[in-house]
Motif scaffolding. Structure first.
Motif: not given
Length: 313
Positions: A144-148, A178-179, A185-186, A193-194
């Motif tokens: 969730q933190k990474t998506r945010d 997280a990775v 997400a990439l 987004f970069i």
């Protein structure tokens, strides 16, 4: 000639907010290389001013070459479109590899602005994070933190410093989560987004091996070389002048001897390049202040000069 010291903060709670040194020199009347000259002839004024800003930074030749290549590709794609030819589509997620103080955050910030002017990004802002901003304390928290953070970076750049720290902690650590979330997400958010991951050379290569999908998602690799002794002396002069100080010839010689010894030491592992120079200048200014008060010397020339005795290096 211009120099700024900025505190780069993403607005996200973090263990530290790094001080980012931006050092600029006077530009030559014409671009120093033919590639820059050719690009400058076609760039709109807003983008040209950003190219000039990048050219004014000491060193960073590989970063400069890469951004010119990207602009050239976009320009040629527009020409190919006019002739109904296929256009080369590329992803611009990047790996910045280099030691501390070599300009990685400075370049990331500039790239964001440039990509906005090129139409690659809609906003061009920089969100700078580290491990603590991405990794949670319980199952599901990290994702969730990474998506945010990815959501917050949409339209700009997500800059992950010391990205290899996500690989530390063993099997029970949430860094790998997280990775994995970032890898997805990439793929899902690659149009506006970069992501730039940054860190030491060898550690970054090991980090990319953590997930089979990572290497292909970061096609652009830029190495930030350590500054040469001459470049570090140039940076020292620029930093001093932009604080209304002047390093004497003997003072510069003292810096040169110290830096030369560090650079030539094969066992030196933690040299911080421009940050080392910044710290030297700031400490010298404090030492100079004490020296002048003791000597009761307050003339303009006294206040400006940084002498060898001011540099305790």
């Amino acid at each position: 000639m211009e120099s700024n010291i900025l505190v780069e903060s993403s607005g996200i709670p973090s263990s530290t907010n790094r001080i980012q040194v931006v050092f600029k020199r006077e530009l030559p009347k014409k671009p120093a290389n033919t590639l820059a000259a050719s690009i400058s002839a076609t760039a709109p004024s807003e983008l040209l001013s950003l190219f000039d800003e990048l050219e004014g930074l000491v060193g960073l030749q590989e970063a400069k070459k890469t951004i010119y290549e990207i602009y050239a590709l976009l320009k040629i794609n527009k020409e190919r479109e006019k002739h109904h030819l296929k256009q080369e589509k590329q992803v611009f997620h990047m790996v910045f590899k280099g030691n501390p103080g070599t300009g990685k955050t400075t370049v990331a910030r500039l790239f964001g602005k440039m990509f906005r002017e090129m139409g690659i990004l809609s906003k061009g802002h920089l969100i700078e994070v580290e491990r603590a901003d991405l990794v949670g304390e319980f199952i599901g928290h990290t994702a969730q933190k990474t998506r945010d953070l990815v959501k917050k970076a949409l339209g700009g750049i997500l800059f992950i410093d010391e990205a290899y720290s996500l690989a530390r902690g063993g099997e029970k650590d949430f860094g790998k989560e997280a990775v994995d979330c970032l890898t997805k997400a990439l793929e899902d958010s690659n149009k506006d987004f970069i992501c730039i991951i940054a860190g030491y050379n060898e550690e970054m290569e090991n980090f990319l091996d953590l997930n089979p999908g990572l290497p292909s998602r970061f096609p652009v690799h830029i190495t930030f070389d350590d500054y040469s002794v001459d470049e570090l002396l140039e940076i020292a002069n620029i930093m001093a002048r932009n604080k209304d100080f002047e390093i004497t010839k003997d003072g510069l010689e003292k810096i040169k001897r110290t830096v030369s010894g560090i650079v030539s030491d094969p066992f030196q592992m933690n040299f911080s390049n421009a940050r080392f120079i910044r710290n030297c200048i700031e400490k010298a200014i404090r030492v100079q202040a004490v020296r002048l008060i003791k000597a009761n010397e307050f003339g303009r020339d006294d206040l400006v000069k940084l002498k060898p005795e001011d540099f305790s290096i």
